[in-house]
Design a protein around this motif. Structure first.
Motif, mmCIF file in Angstrom:
data_model
loop_
_atom_site.group_PDB
_atom_site.id
_atom_site.type_symbol
_atom_site.label_atom_id
_atom_site.label_comp_id
_atom_site.label_asym_id
_atom_site.label_seq_id
_atom_site.Cartn_x
_atom_site.Cartn_y
_atom_site.Cartn_z
ATOM 1 N N ASN A 75 0.863 -1.176 0.000
ATOM 2 C CA ASN A 75 0.000 0.000 0.000
ATOM 3 C C ASN A 75 0.904 1.231 0.000
ATOM 4 O O ASN A 75 1.581 1.498 0.995
ATOM 5 N N PRO A 76 0.936 1.990 -1.110
ATOM 6 C CA PRO A 76 1.854 3.135 -1.185
ATOM 7 C C PRO A 76 1.530 4.239 -0.175
ATOM 8 O O PRO A 76 2.355 5.106 0.080
ATOM 9 N N TYR A 77 0.331 4.219 0.411
ATOM 10 C CA TYR A 77 -0.059 5.271 1.360
ATOM 11 C C TYR A 77 0.220 4.871 2.810
ATOM 12 O O TYR A 77 0.106 5.689 3.712
ATOM 13 N N ALA A 78 0.579 3.622 3.032
ATOM 14 C CA ALA A 78 0.887 3.158 4.393
ATOM 15 C C ALA A 78 2.297 3.613 4.765
ATOM 16 O O ALA A 78 3.160 3.750 3.896
ATOM 17 N N PRO A 79 2.560 3.835 6.053
ATOM 18 C CA PRO A 79 3.932 4.187 6.447
ATOM 19 C C PRO A 79 4.883 3.039 6.128
ATOM 20 O O PRO A 79 4.481 1.876 6.110
ATOM 21 N N PHE A 80 6.144 3.371 5.869
ATOM 22 C CA PHE A 80 7.122 2.351 5.500
ATOM 23 C C PHE A 80 7.264 1.342 6.634
ATOM 24 O O PHE A 80 7.474 1.705 7.788
ATOM 25 N N HIS A 81 7.168 0.064 6.279
ATOM 26 C CA HIS A 81 7.350 -0.999 7.254
ATOM 27 C C HIS A 81 7.614 -2.300 6.516
ATOM 28 O O HIS A 81 6.808 -2.721 5.689
ATOM 29 N N THR A 82 8.749 -2.917 6.786
ATOM 30 C CA THR A 82 9.047 -4.230 6.224
ATOM 31 C C THR A 82 9.589 -5.139 7.324
ATOM 32 O O THR A 82 10.195 -4.678 8.290
ATOM 33 N N VAL A 83 9.361 -6.416 7.140
ATOM 34 C CA VAL A 83 9.951 -7.452 7.976
ATOM 35 C C VAL A 83 10.698 -8.358 7.014
ATOM 36 O O VAL A 83 10.155 -8.761 5.983
ATOM 37 N N LYS A 179 4.265 -4.388 15.855
ATOM 38 C CA LYS A 179 3.697 -5.307 14.865
ATOM 39 C C LYS A 179 4.799 -6.146 14.216
ATOM 40 O O LYS A 179 4.661 -7.361 14.048
ATOM 41 N N GLY A 180 5.913 -5.514 13.854
ATOM 42 C CA GLY A 180 7.019 -6.253 13.266
ATOM 43 C C GLY A 180 7.591 -7.282 14.217
ATOM 44 O O GLY A 180 7.896 -8.406 13.829
#
Length: 196
Positions: A75-83, A179-180
């Motif tokens: 989702n390009p509008y969600a804040p950056f977050h990756t695991v 969450k991560g």
């Protein structure tokens, strides 16, 4: 009398429809399971993943098969977050997760994106389940100018090495980090006899 009967039947039909919707919502919110020959992890149903295989062991016998899997919300509008989970393909040269963590810190000094470490995330002699682990935290500035926190746990299973990464926006109120960490808590290493 007909009106009362019609109201009762309508109520029953609507409540039945409402119940079905709640049941289907529950199923769509259940986490997905990713599994490779080395590990498994649960991730949110509205996230995607990308997988990269490093099989240099075929050409360099001292190296093992490596894999990197990155999970993210598409989702390009969600804040950056990756695991991201990475099973290292590196040959055996260190005995402790702290030594591997220190190497990770040293190597990141050569990358212009990494601008420093986060002191309270630099932890030695910790455990991830039954496995010895160490942790590092980095401040990262992306090409787009975003500032991120890159939290990295180094986990060792014998001589197999795993990097568990949780990267999130610098301005996080704590919810992205949590969450991560919850996603990473579902990480399970497969036993060696399961891989054969």
């Amino acid at each position: 009398m007909r009106k009362i009967l019609l109201v009762i039947l309508t109520s029953i039909v609507l409540s039945a429809c409402g119940t079905k919707d709640k049941g289907s919502e529950r199923k769509s919110n259940e986490p997905k399971v990713y599994a490779s020959e080395f590990f498994s992890i649960e991730y949110p149903s509205d996230w995607d993943y990308e997988e990269e295989i490093n099989d240099m062991a075929d050409t360099i016998s001292a190296m093992s098969k490596g894999i990197r899997t990155t999970f993210y919300k598409n989702n390009p509008y969600a804040p950056f977050h990756t695991v991201m989970i990475q099973k290292s393909a590196m040959f055996e040269c260190f005995e402790t997760p702290e030594e591997w963590r220190d190497l990770s810190v040293q190597l990141k000094q050569f990358s212009p994106e990494y601008v420093g470490t986060v002191d309270n995330l630099m932890l030695d002699s910790i455990q991830f389940g039954p496995y010895p682990a160490a942790m590092a935290g980095f401040v990262v500035v992306t090409e787009d100018g975003d500032t991120l926190i890159h939290k990295q746990m180094v986990v060792m299973d014998g001589h197999d090495l795993y990097y568990l990464n949780n990267s999130y926006d610098w301005n996080d109120d704590g919810s992205l980090q949590k969450k991560g960490d919850e996603i990473l808590s579902t990480f399970r290493i497969k036993k060696h006899n399961e891989n054969q």
